[in-house]
Write an enzyme that holds these catalytic residues in place. Sequence first.
Site, PDB file in Angstrom:
ATOM      1  N   CYS A 126     -24.477   9.149   6.941  1.00 53.94           N
ATOM      2  CA  CYS A 126     -24.984   9.288   5.562  1.00 53.94           C
ATOM      3  C   CYS A 126     -24.322   8.263   4.646  1.00 53.94           C
ATOM      4  O   CYS A 126     -24.534   8.273   3.447  1.00 53.94           O
ATOM      5  CB  CYS A 126     -24.785  10.711   5.037  1.00 53.94           C
ATOM      6  N   PHE A 127     -23.511   7.368   5.229  1.00 54.88           N
ATOM      7  CA  PHE A 127     -22.979   6.197   4.518  1.00 54.88           C
ATOM      8  C   PHE A 127     -22.164   6.586   3.282  1.00 54.88           C
ATOM      9  O   PHE A 127     -22.176   5.874   2.276  1.00 54.88           O
ATOM     10  CB  PHE A 127     -24.121   5.221   4.137  1.00 54.88           C
ATOM     11  N   CYS A 128     -21.477   7.712   3.379  1.00 56.44           N
ATOM     12  CA  CYS A 128     -20.650   8.175   2.246  1.00 56.44           C
ATOM     13  C   CYS A 128     -21.486   8.383   0.997  1.00 56.44           C
ATOM     14  O   CYS A 128     -20.964   8.250  -0.125  1.00 56.44           O
ATOM     15  CB  CYS A 128     -19.520   7.189   1.918  1.00 56.44           C
ATOM     16  N   ASN A 129     -22.769   8.636   1.153  1.00 53.00           N
ATOM     17  CA  ASN A 129     -23.627   8.830  -0.021  1.00 53.00           C
ATOM     18  C   ASN A 129     -24.443  10.114   0.184  1.00 53.00           C
ATOM     19  O   ASN A 129     -25.627  10.075   0.512  1.00 53.00           O
ATOM     20  CB  ASN A 129     -24.548   7.620  -0.199  1.00 53.00           C
ATOM     21  N   ASN A 145     -19.341   8.192  -2.280  1.00 50.73           N
ATOM     22  CA  ASN A 145     -18.329   9.241  -2.476  1.00 50.73           C
ATOM     23  C   ASN A 145     -17.141   8.775  -3.313  1.00 50.73           C
ATOM     24  O   ASN A 145     -16.469   9.596  -3.947  1.00 50.73           O
ATOM     25  CB  ASN A 145     -17.840   9.767  -1.131  1.00 50.73           C
TER      26      ASN A 145
END
Length: 473
Positions: free
Chosen positions: A389-392, A136
């Site tokens: 979602c691991f900032c992805n 992100n």
Amino acid sequence: MSDFRVGAMPAVHPDYASTGRLDELRATEYRHLDEQGQVYLDYTGAGVAAQAQLRAHFERLGGTCFGNPHSENPTSSASTALVDQARAAILGFFNASPDEYAVIFTANATGACRLVGEAYPFRRGVRLVLTGDNHNSVNGIREFARARGAQVVHLPVRRPELRVPEPEVRAALERRRGLFVFPAQSNFTGVQHPLDWVALAQEHGYDVLLDAAAFVPANRLDLSEVRADFVPVSWYKVFGYPTGVGALVARRAALARLHRPWFAGGTIQAVSALGGWHVLAPDETAFEDGTLNFLSIPDVQFGIDWVGGIGMDLIHRRVRCLTSWLLHRLADLRHTDGSPMILLYGPDDTHRRGGTVAFNVLDRRGRIVDERIIARDTAAAGISVRTGCFCNPGAGEGAFEISERALRSTASHSLHTLDDYLGLLGLPTGGAIRASLGLVSNVADVERLVTFLDATYADSAPFPDGLKPRERC
Ligand SMILES: Cc1ncc(COP(=O)(O)O)c(C=O)c1O
């Protein structure tokens, strides 16, 4: 045929035996991991610091007085000298020539992305091309592009390996000019995207931001070969300490094309308050707002020397062997009826991938076990993995097969929580589990995770009692 039983690792991966130096270091410099019984599998989140790094910090600060840089006084000059040495060490880390590249200190990789986004000459007719697989902190650049009328193009990841097909990259780059951004390694799937996309994009007249944050902790990035224009990095991901220091390593020619939207202390050569004019510094300091983290920046130099002393090739080999082992051990996890316990996202071997492994656990009926159950249970077992979602979001959207149409339709709803969003899309899960390997990972770490998953979820159908709502992605 390979033997992936517990204990067979050294035989399966003879290369692993050649990384024994890292076991010695784990027992000495990184002994706090084992003393505290930590199973640390979140190296994509943050690296782990060696005791030597902490000693060096205290010895340095206890031995000399360091003042605020930007002055000629002795304590200020002492700081400036160490900051300059750290810049040189960073160029060395990337094998980058000081004539071609500049090092701009930032708080982290995110700060480096923002510097580029806010200053890139986006305008109508210019394009921002992003791979769907991006953190992100990179995705956010699109807001600067949109605000200035540039066209934003996303290249989705495709199953099964969640890579971006090269023909789609080529087709996107053939149109217009602008900024192409992609990660050298996905922080979600571990996919390593082709580094030759840098030259490809430049041949088409694009500048390239290559997000190296998840790649450089266990891979060499040679900027004399891969001449990316902008390279964000966070140093705590490479060697654990210090936090709060990142860098934008940038080609001087590309920096000259940026237009900073403001000035601040430390960035200017001359300025008038009443006259209303300013002249930015002619070098990288034009991008360094305010006082640098001058007491921690020298720790970056120590960290670079530290991993250099261990050897990036050794670290890379270790991580590759363990990644292969983890992938095979996960694939072997079965319920007693033979059905798989793991749904892997991304490549199932070590070809063009790093040590970041994302997956979900399946119950005996093949349904995804809510990742919050795994988060709760692994935490209780002292295992540090990451869930969500691991900032992805782009990699997640590919992993969970959410269509672009469905995603666009959610934009018109007022959604307050991530759970609202998941409900609207009808998704079976709100996220994956991510185990990531690094500098001092060992077989025992992998085995602790795998045997825990086996013992806890084989043949079970866990129920999400008392789980809190998901808050954010
Ligand atoms: C690939 C990638 N890019 C960028 C970032 C942002 O790094 P930071 O939060 O240190 O700014 C991360 C963090 O996990 C990352 O994995």
